[in-house]
Design a protein around this motif. Structure first.
Motif, PDB file in Angstrom:
ATOM      1  N   SER A  43     -32.683 -24.214  13.028  1.00 45.69           N
ATOM      2  CA  SER A  43     -33.156 -23.524  14.225  1.00 45.69           C
ATOM      3  C   SER A  43     -34.075 -24.417  15.046  1.00 45.69           C
ATOM      4  O   SER A  43     -35.040 -24.986  14.530  1.00 45.69           O
ATOM      5  CB  SER A  43     -33.916 -22.253  13.840  1.00 45.69           C
ATOM      6  OG  SER A  43     -34.535 -21.682  14.971  1.00 45.69           O
ATOM      7  N   THR A  44     -33.781 -24.509  16.344  1.00 54.96           N
ATOM      8  CA  THR A  44     -34.660 -25.274  17.229  1.00 54.96           C
ATOM      9  C   THR A  44     -35.859 -24.439  17.682  1.00 54.96           C
ATOM     10  O   THR A  44     -36.761 -24.961  18.334  1.00 54.96           O
ATOM     11  CB  THR A  44     -33.897 -25.752  18.480  1.00 54.96           C
ATOM     12  OG1 THR A  44     -33.407 -24.615  19.203  1.00 54.96           O
ATOM     13  CG2 THR A  44     -32.731 -26.635  18.102  1.00 54.96           C
ATOM     14  N   PHE A  45     -35.871 -23.158  17.328  1.00 59.69           N
ATOM     15  CA  PHE A  45     -36.973 -22.282  17.719  1.00 59.69           C
ATOM     16  C   PHE A  45     -38.071 -22.230  16.647  1.00 59.69           C
ATOM     17  O   PHE A  45     -39.101 -21.597  16.839  1.00 59.69           O
ATOM     18  CB  PHE A  45     -36.455 -20.875  17.994  1.00 59.69           C
ATOM     19  CG  PHE A  45     -35.399 -20.841  19.060  1.00 59.69           C
ATOM     20  CD1 PHE A  45     -35.714 -21.132  20.381  1.00 59.69           C
ATOM     21  CD2 PHE A  45     -34.092 -20.551  18.752  1.00 59.69           C
ATOM     22  CE1 PHE A  45     -34.741 -21.105  21.373  1.00 59.69           C
ATOM     23  CE2 PHE A  45     -33.103 -20.523  19.734  1.00 59.69           C
ATOM     24  CZ  PHE A  45     -33.429 -20.805  21.051  1.00 59.69           C
ATOM     25  N   SER A  46     -37.828 -22.869  15.512  1.00 59.60           N
ATOM     26  CA  SER A  46     -38.817 -22.911  14.449  1.00 59.60           C
ATOM     27  C   SER A  46     -39.722 -24.131  14.626  1.00 59.60           C
ATOM     28  O   SER A  46     -39.243 -25.212  15.000  1.00 59.60           O
ATOM     29  CB  SER A  46     -38.117 -22.993  13.085  1.00 59.60           C
ATOM     30  OG  SER A  46     -39.046 -23.289  12.060  1.00 59.60           O
ATOM     31  N   PRO A  47     -41.000 -24.000  14.329  1.00 65.53           N
ATOM     32  CA  PRO A  47     -41.895 -25.163  14.409  1.00 65.53           C
ATOM     33  C   PRO A  47     -41.690 -26.137  13.239  1.00 65.53           C
ATOM     34  O   PRO A  47     -42.167 -27.272  13.289  1.00 65.53           O
ATOM     35  CB  PRO A  47     -43.289 -24.533  14.359  1.00 65.53           C
ATOM     36  CG  PRO A  47     -43.090 -23.251  13.602  1.00 65.53           C
ATOM     37  CD  PRO A  47     -41.728 -22.754  13.997  1.00 65.53           C
ATOM     38  N   ALA A  48     -40.995 -25.667  12.207  1.00 69.31           N
ATOM     39  CA  ALA A  48     -40.777 -26.512  11.031  1.00 69.31           C
ATOM     40  C   ALA A  48     -39.737 -27.592  11.328  1.00 69.31           C
ATOM     41  O   ALA A  48     -38.906 -27.457  12.225  1.00 69.31           O
ATOM     42  CB  ALA A  48     -40.311 -25.658   9.858  1.00 69.31           C
ATOM     43  N   GLN A  49     -39.790 -28.660  10.549  1.00 71.07           N
ATOM     44  CA  GLN A  49     -38.782 -29.708  10.634  1.00 71.07           C
ATOM     45  C   GLN A  49     -38.206 -29.956   9.240  1.00 71.07           C
ATOM     46  O   GLN A  49     -38.887 -29.759   8.227  1.00 71.07           O
ATOM     47  CB  GLN A  49     -39.381 -31.000  11.205  1.00 71.07           C
ATOM     48  CG  GLN A  49     -39.765 -30.890  12.677  1.00 71.07           C
ATOM     49  CD  GLN A  49     -40.039 -32.245  13.296  1.00 71.07           C
ATOM     50  OE1 GLN A  49     -40.326 -33.229  12.618  1.00 71.07           O
ATOM     51  NE2 GLN A  49     -39.948 -32.300  14.628  1.00 71.07           N
ATOM     52  N   ALA A  54     -34.533 -32.313   1.616  1.00 77.57           N
ATOM     53  CA  ALA A  54     -34.020 -30.944   1.640  1.00 77.57           C
ATOM     54  C   ALA A  54     -32.499 -30.896   1.493  1.00 77.57           C
ATOM     55  O   ALA A  54     -31.933 -29.857   1.155  1.00 77.57           O
ATOM     56  CB  ALA A  54     -34.416 -30.256   2.939  1.00 77.57           C
ATOM     57  N   PHE A  55     -31.823 -32.020   1.713  1.00 77.20           N
ATOM     58  CA  PHE A  55     -30.367 -32.053   1.677  1.00 77.20           C
ATOM     59  C   PHE A  55     -29.800 -32.312   0.270  1.00 77.20           C
ATOM     60  O   PHE A  55     -28.590 -32.195   0.077  1.00 77.20           O
ATOM     61  CB  PHE A  55     -29.838 -33.119   2.647  1.00 77.20           C
ATOM     62  CG  PHE A  55     -29.973 -32.719   4.089  1.00 77.20           C
ATOM     63  CD1 PHE A  55     -28.936 -32.080   4.747  1.00 77.20           C
ATOM     64  CD2 PHE A  55     -31.148 -32.957   4.792  1.00 77.20           C
ATOM     65  CE1 PHE A  55     -29.051 -31.699   6.076  1.00 77.20           C
ATOM     66  CE2 PHE A  55     -31.278 -32.581   6.121  1.00 77.20           C
ATOM     67  CZ  PHE A  55     -30.229 -31.946   6.759  1.00 77.20           C
ATOM     68  N   HIS A  56     -30.660 -32.663  -0.667  1.00 73.43           N
ATOM     69  CA  HIS A  56     -30.207 -32.874  -2.049  1.00 73.43           C
ATOM     70  C   HIS A  56     -28.926 -33.719  -2.066  1.00 73.43           C
ATOM     71  O   HIS A  56     -27.889 -33.322  -2.608  1.00 73.43           O
ATOM     72  CB  HIS A  56     -29.977 -31.542  -2.758  1.00 73.43           C
ATOM     73  CG  HIS A  56     -31.178 -30.633  -2.735  1.00 73.43           C
ATOM     74  ND1 HIS A  56     -32.273 -30.844  -3.544  1.00 73.43           N
ATOM     75  CD2 HIS A  56     -31.454 -29.534  -1.982  1.00 73.43           C
ATOM     76  CE1 HIS A  56     -33.180 -29.905  -3.309  1.00 73.43           C
ATOM     77  NE2 HIS A  56     -32.718 -29.102  -2.359  1.00 73.43           N
ATOM     78  N   VAL A  57     -29.020 -34.875  -1.455  1.00 71.99           N
ATOM     79  CA  VAL A  57     -27.855 -35.725  -1.226  1.00 71.99           C
ATOM     80  C   VAL A  57     -27.153 -36.107  -2.528  1.00 71.99           C
ATOM     81  O   VAL A  57     -27.794 -36.482  -3.520  1.00 71.99           O
ATOM     82  CB  VAL A  57     -28.274 -36.995  -0.461  1.00 71.99           C
ATOM     83  CG1 VAL A  57     -27.159 -38.029  -0.462  1.00 71.99           C
ATOM     84  CG2 VAL A  57     -28.668 -36.641   0.963  1.00 71.99           C
ATOM     85  N   PRO A  92     -30.890 -23.243   5.181  1.00 68.22           N
ATOM     86  CA  PRO A  92     -31.304 -23.122   6.573  1.00 68.22           C
ATOM     87  C   PRO A  92     -32.771 -23.518   6.755  1.00 68.22           C
ATOM     88  O   PRO A  92     -33.612 -23.272   5.887  1.00 68.22           O
ATOM     89  CB  PRO A  92     -31.098 -21.636   6.873  1.00 68.22           C
ATOM     90  CG  PRO A  92     -30.001 -21.227   5.941  1.00 68.22           C
ATOM     91  CD  PRO A  92     -30.242 -22.011   4.689  1.00 68.22           C
ATOM     92  N   GLY A  93     -33.061 -24.148   7.878  1.00 64.45           N
ATOM     93  CA  GLY A  93     -34.426 -24.604   8.130  1.00 64.45           C
ATOM     94  C   GLY A  93     -34.620 -25.001   9.574  1.00 64.45           C
ATOM     95  O   GLY A  93     -33.818 -24.658  10.448  1.00 64.45           O
ATOM     96  N   GLY A  94     -35.667 -25.776   9.807  1.00 66.68           N
ATOM     97  CA  GLY A  94     -35.967 -26.232  11.156  1.00 66.68           C
ATOM     98  C   GLY A  94     -35.131 -27.434  11.549  1.00 66.68           C
ATOM     99  O   GLY A  94     -34.303 -27.923  10.760  1.00 66.68           O
TER     100      GLY A  94
END
Length: 281
Positions: A43-49, A54-57, A92-94
């Motif tokens: 989401s581009t509306f979240s302040p988080a990045q 986080a992708f557990h590549v 899902p995340g920022g």
């Protein structure tokens, strides 16, 4: 050794060598198919990045563990020489940081370059990844992959129906499909369909579909308003099998799009691929 037996021995060796060559020529040459993808609903509306961890590549053969249908006993595993490179999947995340995106992309491109050439690529994404400084992360990623693997490689893209299909992504994907159920009970089934379509086209020698229809629609709804268990989604998605059953059609898909990002590509899309112009378009 007497000269009288040199010629017969030479002829016998020549016959054996020719038989070995004939046997090798009869062996089935499997297509070489790479696997790559980066997926997140961001989401581009979240302040988080969102950062790379986080992708557990997964790298190389560990990628197979994400797909039960790739079990050693499966027919799919035996139908190609698979070259898994990098697969990253995040909850899902920022918005994704530029550093995280470029790190994963550079690793993907390096492995693709080192292990080529390829006949096909299975491109496994979500379709709703937003990256700082980019308005079309998946389209950019596939274009950069194309720059490495070439335009002749058959690319089959698998996506979430809440993803976005930009014109660039549609252009660089030869085959493309998405989930047909929300909630996504058919997520693995859709990925398997994308791979099966790819294998079938490589094995039957037809390669790239002759036609692709990309139809953007000025509609955008949040996921909780787009269930395929109730109307109108239920009836809409129920029509897809009858379309794909037509001669000359490979796949048909409907994307609702992703409402929680402010980018030009965020809207609904319908796509059909196949060899019959009338049926596809």
């Amino acid at each position: 050794m007497k000269k009288s037996i040199i010629l017969p021995l030479f002829l016998a060796l020549l016959v054996i060598t020719c038989k070995e060559k004939d046997t090798r020529s009869d062996e089935k040459v499997l297509p070489r198919i790479a696997i790559a993808g980066i997926g997140i609903e961001s989401s581009t509306f979240s302040p988080a990045q969102t950062h790379e961890e986080a992708f557990h590549v997964r790298i190389g053969d560990s990628i197979f563990g994400r797909y039960p249908f790739f079990a050693d006993r499966s027919n799919i595993r035996k139908r190609a020489e698979w070259v898994p490179t990098l697969l990253g999947k995040s909850l899902p995340g920022g918005i994704v940081t530029k550093e995280a995106y470029e790190s994963m992309v550079s690793k993907t491109l390096k492995m693709l370059e080192e292990n080529g050439p390829y006949d096909g690529l299975f491109f496994d994404i979500h379709g709703a990844m937003s990256v700082v400084g980019s308005e079309d992360a998946e389209g950019d990623l596939l274009k950069r992959i194309r720059d490495v693997i070439g335009t002749n490689v058959l690319v089959s893209t698998s996506m979430d129906l809440h993803g976005n299909v930009s014109e660039a992504l549609a252009k660089h994907s030869d085959l493309i499909t998405c989930y047909r159920m929300a909630p996504h009970e058919d997520a693995l089934e859709s990925r398997e369909r994308a791979i099966t379509n790819l294998l079938d086209r490589l094995e039957n020698g037809k390669g790239k579909p002759k036609y692709k229809a990309w139809i953007p629609l000025p509609i955008l709804l949040p996921g909780e308003k787009t269930s395929t268990r109730i109307e109108p989604g239920k009836s809409l998605y129920a029509q897809i099998p009858s379309v794909t059953a037509k001669d000359g059609v490979i796949d048909a898909a409907i994307w609702i799009g992703y409402a929680w990002a402010d980018e030009p590509r965020n809207h609904a899309v319908v796509m059909v691929t196949g060899d019959d112009k009338e049926q596809v378009t």
